[in-house]
Design an enzyme around this catalytic site. Structure first.
Site, PDB file in Angstrom:
ATOM      1  N   HIS A 129       0.835  -1.213   0.000  1.00 33.67           N
ATOM      2  CA  HIS A 129       0.000   0.000   0.000  1.00 33.67           C
ATOM      3  C   HIS A 129       0.867   1.260   0.000  1.00 33.67           C
ATOM      4  O   HIS A 129       0.483   2.280  -0.575  1.00 33.67           O
ATOM      5  CB  HIS A 129      -0.930  -0.005   1.229  1.00 33.67           C
ATOM      6  CG  HIS A 129      -1.935  -1.122   1.178  1.00 33.67           C
ATOM      7  ND1 HIS A 129      -3.248  -0.931   0.839  1.00 33.67           N
ATOM      8  CD2 HIS A 129      -1.791  -2.458   1.394  1.00 33.67           C
ATOM      9  CE1 HIS A 129      -3.887  -2.090   0.860  1.00 33.67           C
ATOM     10  NE2 HIS A 129      -3.022  -3.030   1.197  1.00 33.67           N
TER      11      HIS A 129
ATOM     12  N   ASP B  15      -5.880   5.800   1.771  1.00 33.43           N
ATOM     13  CA  ASP B  15      -6.086   4.424   1.313  1.00 33.43           C
ATOM     14  C   ASP B  15      -7.533   4.010   1.609  1.00 33.43           C
ATOM     15  O   ASP B  15      -8.077   4.348   2.665  1.00 33.43           O
ATOM     16  CB  ASP B  15      -5.118   3.496   2.050  1.00 33.43           C
ATOM     17  CG  ASP B  15      -5.050   2.119   1.406  1.00 33.43           C
ATOM     18  OD1 ASP B  15      -4.017   1.813   0.792  1.00 33.43           O
ATOM     19  OD2 ASP B  15      -6.046   1.348   1.508  1.00 33.43           O
TER      20      ASP B  15
HETATM   21  C1  UDX Z   1      -0.420  -6.500  -0.040  1.00 35.43           C
HETATM   22  C2  UDX Z   1      -1.412  -7.610  -0.328  1.00 35.43           C
HETATM   23  O1  UDX Z   1      -0.884  -8.869   0.003  1.00 35.43           O
HETATM   24  C3  UDX Z   1      -1.841  -7.562  -1.735  1.00 35.43           C
HETATM   25  O2  UDX Z   1      -2.691  -8.651  -2.009  1.00 35.43           O
HETATM   26  C4  UDX Z   1      -2.520  -6.268  -2.007  1.00 35.43           C
HETATM   27  O3  UDX Z   1      -2.951  -6.218  -3.355  1.00 35.43           O
HETATM   28  C5  UDX Z   1      -1.564  -5.127  -1.688  1.00 35.43           C
HETATM   29  O4  UDX Z   1      -1.066  -5.271  -0.374  1.00 35.43           O
HETATM   30  P1  UDX Z   1       1.949  -7.570  -0.903  1.00 35.43           P
HETATM   31  O5  UDX Z   1       1.537  -8.899  -0.427  1.00 35.43           O
HETATM   32  O6  UDX Z   1       3.189  -7.044  -0.372  1.00 35.43           O
HETATM   33  O7  UDX Z   1       0.787  -6.485  -0.757  1.00 35.43           O
HETATM   34  O8  UDX Z   1       2.065  -7.752  -2.496  1.00 35.43           O
HETATM   35  P2  UDX Z   1       2.157  -6.766  -3.698  1.00 35.43           P
HETATM   36  O9  UDX Z   1       0.891  -6.011  -3.889  1.00 35.43           O
HETATM   37  O10 UDX Z   1       2.572  -7.582  -4.840  1.00 35.43           O
HETATM   38  O11 UDX Z   1       3.304  -5.710  -3.322  1.00 35.43           O
HETATM   39  C6  UDX Z   1       4.616  -6.074  -3.099  1.00 35.43           C
HETATM   40  C7  UDX Z   1       5.529  -4.949  -3.534  1.00 35.43           C
HETATM   41  O12 UDX Z   1       6.819  -5.215  -3.018  1.00 35.43           O
HETATM   42  C8  UDX Z   1       5.659  -4.820  -5.043  1.00 35.43           C
HETATM   43  O13 UDX Z   1       5.670  -3.464  -5.420  1.00 35.43           O
HETATM   44  C9  UDX Z   1       7.005  -5.462  -5.348  1.00 35.43           C
HETATM   45  O14 UDX Z   1       7.696  -4.901  -6.442  1.00 35.43           O
HETATM   46  C10 UDX Z   1       7.770  -5.212  -4.073  1.00 35.43           C
HETATM   47  N1  UDX Z   1       8.749  -6.289  -3.855  1.00 35.43           N
HETATM   48  C11 UDX Z   1       8.333  -7.562  -3.649  1.00 35.43           C
HETATM   49  C12 UDX Z   1      10.097  -5.989  -3.886  1.00 35.43           C
HETATM   50  O15 UDX Z   1      10.486  -4.831  -4.094  1.00 35.43           O
HETATM   51  N2  UDX Z   1      10.983  -6.997  -3.685  1.00 35.43           N
HETATM   52  C13 UDX Z   1      10.608  -8.282  -3.466  1.00 35.43           C
HETATM   53  O16 UDX Z   1      11.481  -9.135  -3.277  1.00 35.43           O
HETATM   54  C14 UDX Z   1       9.237  -8.582  -3.437  1.00 35.43           C
END
Ligand code: UDX
Length: 460
Positions: A29, A121
């Site tokens: 987020h 948000d």
């Molecule tokens: C959470 C929820 O799980 C997700 O379902 C919702 O849509 C947004 O909030 P998250 O699980 O962290 O997020 O997943 P995601 O939305 O994919 O965001 C992860 C972020 O971290 C991405 O921007 C990705 O680029 C970044 N990331 C991930 C990194 O920079 N390095 C990594 O190794 C893994």
């Protein structure tokens, strides 16, 4: 002519006004909210970020913004994140603990200077009442897909039928959910362990979305055209689809964990489209046995892989303690495991062949933007919904239907990386990648929507 000139000068003055943004304190987020802040800053607005102390962004990466931390008391329950999968519990807590500090902070800022609006948000539904009290327009940032909001709106979270408790043994496990036929019962059981709590959260969030002055979506029109039409008709507030935000500004400066950049050199040595990139985002947890099945699956397919294992991601262990014996030695240079990657650069790298993802919305969008087909292992909240869109609607990935188990994993990787089916999947996602680029070009849908948003905020 004269009136055009005065409109222009009015806009250029009003665009220097301040916007206050308030992200939920989680990586998935924070990234899109800070990207949005950067986008608006380049359009002439001054930016203040009110943020929780938990997962505080690093102000030194944003010297052009003002940061105002508020006491969220989240650290009192944060230790439960690893063991409690009920997202509604944490969000409901924040919607109570942040009310007074947010109101005080916002009122203080309003006393100092004129503010155009606050952007919060969607998960912070309490902020609508505060904004109304302070007579400030609130625009909402919804960080998930439009399809997710439609599904949340339709699903029977509070039904007595207990649809969220269906098990493999039940006859309807594989059946479609009548209220949202794209989804199967086996998908929705993953969304939440607490349907009542999730239902209350969704009701609050949707009511306050509908009461807001507008909704900004991190998506693009061509991807979700029919969902956008439905939401525009049903919600009666303006929607702005100017995403994907990371195409304007990458997420690296808002990363809460240090990204291991050494793996880019390793990627340089791999053949084109050969590497399986694996990451389950910033909050999902898996069991030890699932982790071991993943390791066996990766070992058995004999392709290079890059695997992000966040410390604490595997329940009950610190990091790699539950890997099968001698796994790393056996893999040698074929596989790399890191704690956190520069994900957008990895996805954009020519060696990356597919993305085995939990389908967080940011990851899903990032994969689409680089034309990288997906293997979907959704864990919870919006992820099972995103995964169904990826596999069944856009047909740009393969869903691991029966969880994390080595034979299914090998078959899914083969389908995407080796079989003819994989070529077709890659073609479809390459087409979407082109559509993203067109939408961001001058005159494209995202570009126009951004201009509309800037004009709309300037009109407040
Ligand atoms: C959470 C929820 O799980 C997700 O379902 C919702 O849509 C947004 O909030 P998250 O699980 O962290 O997020 O997943 P995601 O939305 O994919 O965001 C992860 C972020 O971290 C991405 O921007 C990705 O680029 C970044 N990331 C991930 C990194 O920079 N390095 C990594 O190794 C893994």
């Amino acid at each position: 002519m004269e009136s055009n000139g005065s409109v222009t000068s009015l806009r250029s003055t009003t665009r220097r006004r301040r916007i206050i943004l308030f992200p939920l304190p989680f990586q998935g987020h924070i990234n899109p909210m800070l990207q949005l802040a950067n986008i608006l800053h380049t359009h002439g607005f001054k930016i203040t970020i009110i943020h929780a102390e938990y997962n505080s962004p690093n102000p030194s990466n944003y010297p052009h913004f003002t940061f105002k931390p508020i006491k969220d008391r989240f650290s009192e329950i944060a230790h439960q994140l690893a063991t409690n999968p009920d997202a509604s519990y944490f969000l409901t807590y924040l919607n109570k603990s942040c009310v007074d500090p947010f109101r005080d902070c916002l009122a203080g800022l309003l006393a100092e200077e004129t503010v155009a609006c606050v952007i919060t948000d969607a998960g912070f539904y309490f902020t609508q009442a505060v904004a109304d009290d302070l007579k400030l327009p609130r625009i909402v940032l919804r960080t998930s897909s439009l399809g997710c909001v439609l599904a949340y709106d339709a699903l029977p979270f509070n039904s007595k039928k207990d649809c969220f408790n269906v098990t493999k043994q039940d006859s309807n496990y594989e059946a479609s959910v009548p209220e949202y036929p794209l989804l199967k019962f086996k998908d929705i059981v993953k969304i939440t362990t607490n349907p009542q709590g999730m239902g209350d959260l969704v009701t609050n969030m949707l009511n306050q979305l509908k009461a807001s002055s507008g909704i900004i979506w991190n998506t693009f029109k061509e991807l979700e055209e029919s969902a956008l039409e439905t939401i525009s008709q049903d919600f009666h507030v303006p929607s702005f689809t100017l995403g994907p935000f990371h195409k304007y500004f990458p997420a690296s400066s808002s990363s809460l964990i240090e990204q291991d950049r050494t793996i880019l050199k390793w990627l340089d040595k791999q053949p084109p489209k050969s590497v399986v990139y694996v990451s389950f985002g910033s909050v999902a947890h898996i069991t030890e046995s699932e982790f071991q099945e993943m390791a066996h699956g990766l070992a058995n397919i004999e392709l290079p892989f890059l695997w992000v294992v966040r410390p604490g991601m595997v329940a009950g262990t610190e990091w790699l303690q539950s890997l099968p014996e001698k796994f790393l030695e056996r893999m040698g240079d074929r596989g790399r495991i890191v704690k956190w990657s520069p994900q957008q650069e990895v996805l954009a790298h020519p060696a990356t062949g597919c993305f085995w993802t939990h389908n967080g919305w940011n990851s899903t969008l990032e994969s689409i933007c680089e034309g990288v087909p997906m293997i979907c292992s959704p864990c919870f909240v919006d992820q099972p919904i995103n995964a169904r869109y990826v596999s069944d609607v856009w047909k740009i990935g393969v869903l691991l239907e029966d969880g994390l188990e080595r034979v299914g994993i090998e078959m899914a990787i083969k389908r995407v990386m080796i079989d003819k089916e994989g070529e077709e999947t890659r073609e479809r996602i390459s087409c979407l990648k082109e559509k993203v680029n067109l939408s961001l070009d001058e005159g494209g849908s995202s570009c126009l929507s951004l201009n509309n948003l800037v004009d709309y905020i300037s009109s407040f």
